[in-house]
Design an enzyme around this catalytic site. Structure first.
Site, PDB file in Angstrom:
ATOM      1  CG  ASN A 157      -0.256  -0.042   2.527  1.00  8.25           C
ATOM      2  OD1 ASN A 157       0.759  -0.716   2.686  1.00  8.25           O
ATOM      3  ND2 ASN A 157      -0.793   0.672   3.504  1.00  8.25           N
ATOM      4  CD  GLU A 255       1.974  -0.933  11.010  1.00  4.61           C
ATOM      5  OE1 GLU A 255       0.785  -1.244  11.250  1.00  4.61           O
ATOM      6  OE2 GLU A 255       2.334  -0.346   9.991  1.00  4.61           O
ATOM      7  CB  CYS A 289      -2.514  -0.172   8.577  1.00  2.00           C
ATOM      8  SG  CYS A 289      -1.048   0.810   8.943  1.00  2.00           S
ATOM      9  CD  GLU A 470       7.929   0.259  12.172  1.00  2.00           C
ATOM     10  OE1 GLU A 470       6.970   1.011  11.877  1.00  2.00           O
ATOM     11  OE2 GLU A 470       8.350  -0.623  11.409  1.00  2.00           O
TER      12      GLU A 470
END
Length: 490
Positions: A157, A255, A289, A470
């Protein structure tokens, strides 16, 4: 590398060179805006992964021994070259993923550039802790060293944006890399390999193997000489990575998916809420997301919000990605479009109301692009919290709008999903903002905004949205391992 060619033939990048695709088949990579094949991706497997890991392992002693300042100079050069080639990368990103060229130029490629520059700076300010205990007469301090070969697996994406968010801190920390981009969006990574060459990055520091996740990704995760894996993608694949890597006790950063809530209270400024919710619901075709796919609106303003949100959404333009005036392009693939379409049809079958949008290709898409994977931005109401539309990640331009009464109800319903990535709270009440932020079961809470990122802050999810964080310190911590050294001061 120019991207005007009608058909690109990609090659793996191992030990600083593009490797001929001898004996390999190819995976068709489609331009989502037209439905036509525009690139051929190597159908690699375990053999190519083994070669890439060997190259990364051989180079690791030399790369890890360089000073942070030396490694940072390479990252800065890579950023400079990316900036010079921004236009070519934006066009390739659009053809790979279906997003508008204008969005790639404004968001994806600039963020990739920023990732390299940020970590080039951050690693030079990365400090370890120390403690002197007078009673014991001992000095304790932490020494950090790079872990080794980093296996980096990135999604389709935001292909360059998210891959560089892994590569940059890995290189800054002193790791070498074997990367696997999505087989659906590999072209910008292939172009990035040429940037690595032109920047003079030592051969073997970054290696890229293209192909399917079940072949290349699985081989990378299982490889005994790859001690850590950073993955961004679906929760199902993240669970598989956890299972496969468990015997090796690898470091993992996962993630994963999200089913994010926006909570709008009756004191919110709708002049700011409406454009904010349109963006958070439909940016990048809803294929982020972090997008808001559940919008909870306090009953006192529900009707006004819905009317204004519906009208604003109808103005959100879907079209050919090269049109500078469009807000949304095509979804990534025919299969994914059909999946998203299925959620809309499910909602209708359950008695929900489709306020705008729907499951059909917009009529205004020109004939030259009618085989592309387009869907309109869609708002659904009268939907139950137990519906799949409210529980499962749709990952497309579909959002559900439902009313709520009070703060407690909003918190309970927002938390009532298996995911925990992010949430948005819209209110002018500062106390309420802090109360909700501390009770929402997510990794990030935005208040009166969305997608504002400071890379100094940790980012990640909870529950089925993944493990690990992160950010400046968190990413550098992940790619290094610490040892405590205790020196008796006689």
């Amino acid at each position: 590398m120019p991207v005007e060619s009608s058909m690109l033939i990609l090659e793996n990048f191992i030990r600083g060179s593009f490797v001929p695709n001898e004996g390999l088949g190819f995976i068709d990579s489609y331009d989502p805006s037209t439905g036509e094949v525009w690139a051929k991706v190597p159908d690699s497997g375990e053999v190519e992964v083994d070669r890439a890991v060997l190259a990364a392992n051989n180079e690791f002693p030399r790369w890890s021994s360089k000073s942070p300042q030396e490694r940072a100079s390479y990252l800065t050069k890579i950023a400079d070259l990316l900036e010079e080639r921004l236009e070519d990368f934006a066009i390739a990103e659009s053809r790979d993923s279906g997003k508008p060229v204008a969005l790639a130029k404004a968001l994806d490629i600039p963020r990739a550039i920023h990732n390299f520059r940020f970590f080039a700076s951050a690693v030079q300010h990365y400090l370890s802790t120390s403690s002197y205990n007078e009673q014991l007469g001992a000095l304790n301090y932490v020494h950090r060293s790079p872990v080794g070969v980093a296996g980096l697996i990135s999604p389709w994406n935001l292909p360059l944006y998210l891959l560089t968010f892994k590569i940059a801190p890995a290189l800054a920390a002193g790791c070498t890399v074997v990367a696997k981009p999505s087989e659906m969006t590999s072209v910008t990574t292939w172009m990035l390999c040429k940037v690595f060459q032109d920047a003079g990055l030592p051969a073997g520091v970054v290696n890229v193997v293209f192909g399917y996740g079940w072949k290349v990704g699985e081989a990378l995760v299982k490889h005994p000489d790859v001690p850590l894996i950073s993955f961004t993608g679906s929760t199902a694949v993240g669970q598989r990575i956890g299972q496969v890597s468990a015997p090796h006790c690898k470091k993992l950063s996962l993630e994963l998916g999200g089913k994010n809530a926006a909570i709008i209270f009756d004191d919110a400024d709708l002049d700011k809420v409406i454009p904010g919710c349109v963006k958070s619901s439909f940016l990048n075709q809803g294929e982020v997301c972090l997008c808001s796919s559940r919008i909870f609106v306090q009953r006192g303003i529900y009707d006004e919000f819905l009317q204004r949100f519906r009208e604003a959404t109808k103005q959100y333009k879907v079209g050919v990605p090269t049109d500078a005036s469009v807000n949304m392009g095509a979804l990534i693939s025919e299969q994914h479009r059909d999946k998203v379409r299925g959620f809309v049809m499910l909602a209708e079958s359950e008695g929900a109301v489709i306020e705008c949008g729907g499951a059909e290709t917009p009529d205004h898409i020109p004939e030259s692009h009618r085989n592309g994977y387009y869907l309109p931005p869609t708002i659904i109401t009268n939907v139950s919290d137990t519906s799949s539309c409210m529980q499962d990640e749709i990952f497309g331009p579909v959002t559900c709008v439902v009313p709520f009464c009070d703060e407690e109800e909003a918190i309970a319903r927002a938390n009532n999903v298996k995911y925990g990535l992010c949430a948005v709270v819209w209110t002018r009440d500062l106390s309420r903002t802090h109360r909700l932020a501390q009770r929402l079961q997510v990794g990030t809470v935005w208040a009166n905004c969305w997608l504002l990122r400071d890379l100094n802050m940790p980012f990640g999810g909870s529950k089925a949205s993944g493990v690990g964080r992160e950010g400046a310190k968190e990413s550098l911590d992940f790619f290094t391992e610490s040892r405590t050294i205790c020196v008796k001061m006689d």
